[in-house]
Write a protein that holds these residues in place. Structure first.
Motif, PDB file in Angstrom:
ATOM      1  N   GLU A 167       0.855  -1.182   0.000  1.00 56.04           N
ATOM      2  CA  GLU A 167       0.000   0.000   0.000  1.00 56.04           C
ATOM      3  C   GLU A 167       0.892   1.234   0.000  1.00 56.04           C
ATOM      4  O   GLU A 167       2.083   1.145   0.347  1.00 56.04           O
ATOM      5  CB  GLU A 167      -0.944  -0.024   1.201  1.00 56.04           C
ATOM      6  CG  GLU A 167      -0.282  -0.034   2.558  1.00 56.04           C
ATOM      7  CD  GLU A 167      -1.290  -0.136   3.702  1.00 56.04           C
ATOM      8  OE1 GLU A 167      -1.982  -1.171   3.783  1.00 56.04           O
ATOM      9  OE2 GLU A 167      -1.375   0.799   4.509  1.00 56.04           O
ATOM     10  N   PRO A 168       0.359   2.390  -0.428  1.00 60.58           N
ATOM     11  CA  PRO A 168       1.215   3.582  -0.514  1.00 60.58           C
ATOM     12  C   PRO A 168       1.970   3.888   0.782  1.00 60.58           C
ATOM     13  O   PRO A 168       3.166   4.194   0.745  1.00 60.58           O
ATOM     14  CB  PRO A 168       0.208   4.687  -0.882  1.00 60.58           C
ATOM     15  CG  PRO A 168      -0.844   3.986  -1.676  1.00 60.58           C
ATOM     16  CD  PRO A 168      -0.993   2.643  -0.992  1.00 60.58           C
ATOM     17  N   THR A 169       1.307   3.762   1.935  1.00 59.36           N
ATOM     18  CA  THR A 169       1.995   4.029   3.204  1.00 59.36           C
ATOM     19  C   THR A 169       3.165   3.061   3.391  1.00 59.36           C
ATOM     20  O   THR A 169       4.227   3.447   3.901  1.00 59.36           O
ATOM     21  CB  THR A 169       1.004   3.891   4.383  1.00 59.36           C
ATOM     22  OG1 THR A 169      -0.169   4.657   4.086  1.00 59.36           O
ATOM     23  CG2 THR A 169       1.625   4.374   5.681  1.00 59.36           C
ATOM     24  N   GLY A 170       2.964   1.826   2.951  1.00 60.21           N
ATOM     25  CA  GLY A 170       4.023   0.823   3.079  1.00 60.21           C
ATOM     26  C   GLY A 170       5.226   1.106   2.202  1.00 60.21           C
ATOM     27  O   GLY A 170       6.331   0.609   2.463  1.00 60.21           O
ATOM     28  N   ALA A 171       5.011   1.902   1.144  1.00 59.96           N
ATOM     29  CA  ALA A 171       6.096   2.217   0.207  1.00 59.96           C
ATOM     30  C   ALA A 171       6.960   3.376   0.683  1.00 59.96           C
ATOM     31  O   ALA A 171       7.997   3.676   0.078  1.00 59.96           O
ATOM     32  CB  ALA A 171       5.506   2.536  -1.173  1.00 59.96           C
ATOM     33  N   LEU A 172       6.558   4.049   1.768  1.00 62.59           N
ATOM     34  CA  LEU A 172       7.283   5.242   2.221  1.00 62.59           C
ATOM     35  C   LEU A 172       8.762   4.972   2.494  1.00 62.59           C
ATOM     36  O   LEU A 172       9.630   5.772   2.129  1.00 62.59           O
ATOM     37  CB  LEU A 172       6.632   5.803   3.496  1.00 62.59           C
ATOM     38  CG  LEU A 172       5.386   6.679   3.306  1.00 62.59           C
ATOM     39  CD1 LEU A 172       4.646   6.858   4.627  1.00 62.59           C
ATOM     40  CD2 LEU A 172       5.778   8.040   2.724  1.00 62.59           C
ATOM     41  N   SER A 173       9.065   3.853   3.139  1.00 62.80           N
ATOM     42  CA  SER A 173      10.457   3.609   3.549  1.00 62.80           C
ATOM     43  C   SER A 173      11.360   3.419   2.329  1.00 62.80           C
ATOM     44  O   SER A 173      12.449   4.009   2.259  1.00 62.80           O
ATOM     45  CB  SER A 173      10.540   2.407   4.497  1.00 62.80           C
ATOM     46  OG  SER A 173       9.792   1.318   4.004  1.00 62.80           O
ATOM     47  N   GLY A 210       2.171  -2.429   5.357  1.00 66.06           N
ATOM     48  CA  GLY A 210       0.979  -3.180   4.977  1.00 66.06           C
ATOM     49  C   GLY A 210       0.739  -3.174   3.484  1.00 66.06           C
ATOM     50  O   GLY A 210       1.462  -2.512   2.725  1.00 66.06           O
ATOM     51  N   GLY A 211      -0.292  -3.906   3.079  1.00 67.19           N
ATOM     52  CA  GLY A 211      -0.545  -4.067   1.651  1.00 67.19           C
ATOM     53  C   GLY A 211      -1.969  -3.751   1.219  1.00 67.19           C
ATOM     54  O   GLY A 211      -2.326  -3.992   0.068  1.00 67.19           O
ATOM     55  N   ASN A 212      -2.785  -3.196   2.112  1.00 67.31           N
ATOM     56  CA  ASN A 212      -4.200  -2.999   1.788  1.00 67.31           C
ATOM     57  C   ASN A 212      -4.411  -1.708   1.013  1.00 67.31           C
ATOM     58  O   ASN A 212      -4.375  -0.630   1.573  1.00 67.31           O
ATOM     59  CB  ASN A 212      -5.020  -2.982   3.073  1.00 67.31           C
ATOM     60  CG  ASN A 212      -4.883  -4.284   3.836  1.00 67.31           C
ATOM     61  OD1 ASN A 212      -4.692  -5.342   3.249  1.00 67.31           O
ATOM     62  ND2 ASN A 212      -4.962  -4.209   5.149  1.00 67.31           N
ATOM     63  N   VAL A 213      -4.621  -1.850  -0.260  1.00 65.67           N
ATOM     64  CA  VAL A 213      -4.785  -0.662  -1.101  1.00 65.67           C
ATOM     65  C   VAL A 213      -5.952  -0.888  -2.048  1.00 65.67           C
ATOM     66  O   VAL A 213      -6.178  -2.000  -2.532  1.00 65.67           O
ATOM     67  CB  VAL A 213      -3.469  -0.349  -1.869  1.00 65.67           C
ATOM     68  CG1 VAL A 213      -2.933  -1.577  -2.574  1.00 65.67           C
ATOM     69  CG2 VAL A 213      -3.649   0.786  -2.873  1.00 65.67           C
ATOM     70  N   ASP A 214      -6.699   0.166  -2.275  1.00 70.17           N
ATOM     71  CA  ASP A 214      -7.824   0.129  -3.193  1.00 70.17           C
ATOM     72  C   ASP A 214      -7.353  -0.318  -4.584  1.00 70.17           C
ATOM     73  O   ASP A 214      -6.336   0.164  -5.092  1.00 70.17           O
ATOM     74  CB  ASP A 214      -8.409   1.544  -3.246  1.00 70.17           C
ATOM     75  CG  ASP A 214      -9.622   1.635  -4.121  1.00 70.17           C
ATOM     76  OD1 ASP A 214     -10.694   1.191  -3.679  1.00 70.17           O
ATOM     77  OD2 ASP A 214      -9.491   2.131  -5.264  1.00 70.17           O
ATOM     78  N   ALA A 215      -8.099  -1.221  -5.192  1.00 69.38           N
ATOM     79  CA  ALA A 215      -7.688  -1.785  -6.479  1.00 69.38           C
ATOM     80  C   ALA A 215      -7.581  -0.709  -7.558  1.00 69.38           C
ATOM     81  O   ALA A 215      -6.680  -0.753  -8.404  1.00 69.38           O
ATOM     82  CB  ALA A 215      -8.678  -2.863  -6.904  1.00 69.38           C
ATOM     83  N   PHE A 225      -4.894 -10.625  -5.114  1.00 66.10           N
ATOM     84  CA  PHE A 225      -4.639  -9.197  -4.883  1.00 66.10           C
ATOM     85  C   PHE A 225      -5.448  -8.690  -3.692  1.00 66.10           C
ATOM     86  O   PHE A 225      -4.922  -8.078  -2.769  1.00 66.10           O
ATOM     87  CB  PHE A 225      -5.004  -8.396  -6.143  1.00 66.10           C
ATOM     88  CG  PHE A 225      -4.936  -6.910  -5.956  1.00 66.10           C
ATOM     89  CD1 PHE A 225      -3.751  -6.221  -6.169  1.00 66.10           C
ATOM     90  CD2 PHE A 225      -6.053  -6.198  -5.537  1.00 66.10           C
ATOM     91  CE1 PHE A 225      -3.674  -4.848  -5.972  1.00 66.10           C
ATOM     92  CE2 PHE A 225      -5.988  -4.827  -5.332  1.00 66.10           C
ATOM     93  CZ  PHE A 225      -4.797  -4.153  -5.548  1.00 66.10           C
ATOM     94  N   LEU A 226      -6.739  -8.994  -3.713  1.00 64.48           N
ATOM     95  CA  LEU A 226      -7.674  -8.380  -2.765  1.00 64.48           C
ATOM     96  C   LEU A 226      -7.588  -9.006  -1.378  1.00 64.48           C
ATOM     97  O   LEU A 226      -7.631  -8.306  -0.372  1.00 64.48           O
ATOM     98  CB  LEU A 226      -9.111  -8.526  -3.299  1.00 64.48           C
ATOM     99  CG  LEU A 226     -10.179  -7.705  -2.592  1.00 64.48           C
ATOM    100  CD1 LEU A 226      -9.968  -6.221  -2.858  1.00 64.48           C
ATOM    101  CD2 LEU A 226     -11.576  -8.139  -3.047  1.00 64.48           C
ATOM    102  N   GLU A 227      -7.467 -10.310  -1.317  1.00 63.49           N
ATOM    103  CA  GLU A 227      -7.627 -10.994  -0.033  1.00 63.49           C
ATOM    104  C   GLU A 227      -6.328 -11.561   0.527  1.00 63.49           C
ATOM    105  O   GLU A 227      -6.281 -11.997   1.670  1.00 63.49           O
ATOM    106  CB  GLU A 227      -8.680 -12.110  -0.165  1.00 63.49           C
ATOM    107  CG  GLU A 227     -10.018 -11.523  -0.617  1.00 63.49           C
ATOM    108  CD  GLU A 227     -11.184 -12.475  -0.501  1.00 63.49           C
ATOM    109  OE1 GLU A 227     -10.944 -13.702  -0.516  1.00 63.49           O
ATOM    110  OE2 GLU A 227     -12.321 -11.999  -0.395  1.00 63.49           O
TER     111      GLU A 227
END
Lengths: 306, 306
Positions: free
Chosen positions: A262-268, A290-295, B254-256
């Motif tokens: 997810e974008p936040t996870g890419a910060l580092s 984390g990896g939860n990002v809108d498709a 991807f989603l789950e």
């Protein structure tokens, strides 16, 4: 009732050959994308639900902490309320409900999150009000990730995403415990650089308003008080990552590591890519939160990068 | 010189809570997306380059095997030629060259891959010609993945993607070694269902032409002879997965699961999703063969699924 270490999934370490060669940096990724509920927040939420008094947890979260607390409470047989803005993505609301939590949707234009939490605490005085970051149980839960990293290798520098400061303060505690001389750096969006400004000023500074960065996990007004007390001494630098830097790091993970973040996870990684010289010759660990990002958001970034 | 087990990265096992609950199946994912060069083929390629006589390897591959063999040869100090169609994506050509292999581009309308390989073997008679699947070193290399799966748990059924049959024949060998009674199933695109037809007929059947499935790793005319000899006895069923089934499984990952997979890697989950009743009440392992997918293709599938 599982202990914290029994309940969590250990982090996944990757030593990505292509990215290392491309960047010329000895890079290791510690990714929490496969943690339960898809982010490191489960460590925090489970530890809070496990140790907090009573059998009812209340929080406000539009994102990963809400899902994580909902699952943790289900596993521990506790009641759970999650206050969410009524503008939250339906898939996130469904996910929190799917884990059995009661979702309270609010119109944030008419009622603040903290105000609604105050009301709930009046209604349920026995409940425990958990901040997603400014909470000792939360920080201790996150420190388990730091323990895993220090056990994996002695890095010269660890870079962690910073939103409310829950993760980086936990990592700092773990580094102290391990007695490692590892440098700890943060990475936050330039659009919401309150932590960098705080560290420079030596006092906690707040953003005027919620910064609208692509990194939605870092759309915080400021780091928490408990987090700040740890960050001010334990963190040497906070990198301010541009929105393009976030996109480029997310795409590099896709292309060269096969890792969905997810974008936040890419910060580092964004911080390392935008400040390569700082990391040359060092053994570096980038944490992916984390990896939860809108498709739709993800598809657009990937499509544009190709 | 590293042994095979020293050179490979162990597979990554995931026990995805959301997907399990959503499907109601006790599902474990063994994903090779984080293997060196992003697919299981590195196991095969390294084992072939390690054990083949001589110091020169030659293969034809437009995809994952070429990259894997190029890296393996670099690690082992061997010369490497990879024959690729001149229509291959530039990023793939660059990747093979980046690992130090010599790429020979051919116009497949005027010269066949096998024909060009024959020419090369005349030019370099000391070289070893490695098939990406129909080769004992390749099959043995892939069996290391089967060893990891049998050591992880005793599954009721393992589902593996099938293209040339290199992976599934390796898994079959490992299951025999372990003495597990695990059922082994394959998953191939319905568009190129030669393996399913072969198993039904009891003899090796070939497709008329290369099937144009989204699962580009399974665009094979048939499974190899060595693979067939193992598959005909060791595999109980080959599922034929629709193109929509491939897309749906890729999107579910991807989603789950927060897992980026390539279309060929999604075949096994696609088989389970399209034939749920066959797997109910069973402990199932789905193998993801790799994660290397064109960003445009991936972005479109994700965007459509959202």
């Amino acid at each position: 009732m599982k202990t914290l270490l029994e309940a969590i999934r250990p982090t996944t370490f990757l030593e990505p050959l292509k990215l290392r060669e491309h960047m010329g940096i000895d890079l290791t990724i510690a990714t929490e994308t496969f943690q339960h509920t898809g982010s490191f927040k489960f460590r925090a939420a489970y530890n809070a639900a496990l140790n907090a008094p009573g059998d009812h947890m209340i929080t406000a979260s539009s994102g990963n902490f809400g899902q994580a607390l909902a699952l943790a409470c289900r596993m521990l047989g506790k009641r759970c309320h999650v206050v969410m803005p009524d503008t939250s993505a339906q898939v996130k609301i469904d996910s929190v409900r799917g884990f059995g939590a009661e979702v309270i949707l609010i119109d944030t234009k008419t009622v603040g999150r903290e105000e609604r939490l105050d009301q709930l605490m009046e209604e349920f005085p026995e409940a425990y009000r958990a901040s997603p970051y400014d909470d000792d149980f939360v920080i201790d839960g996150n420190s388990s990730l730091g323990d895993e990293i220090t056990a994996f290798a002695e890095f010269d520098v660890i870079v962690a995403p910073v939103g409310g400061g829950g993760m980086i303060s936990g990592i700092s505690k773990a580094l102290c415990r391990a007695g490692h001389k590892t440098e700890l750096c943060g990475a936050e969006p330039l659009l919401g650089n309150d932590a960098a400004r705080s560290l420079a000023a030596g006092r906690l500074i707040r953003n005027e308003q919620e910064p609208m960065s692509l990194a939605d996990g870092a759309r915080t007004i400021s780091v928490g008080n408990r987090n700040w007390e740890i960050i001010k001494d334990g963190v040497s630098k906070i990198y301010e990552v541009t929105e393009d830097g976030i996109r480029n790091a997310l795409f590099a993970y896709f292309l060269e590591v096969n890792l969905k973040v997810e974008p936040t996870g890419a910060l580092s990684l964004g911080a390392v890519m935008e400040n390569r010289a700082d990391f040359e010759g060092k053994k570096v660990c980038c944490i992916v939160s984390g990896g939860n990002v809108d498709a739709k958001v993800y598809g657009e970034i990937i499509g544009a990068g190709s």
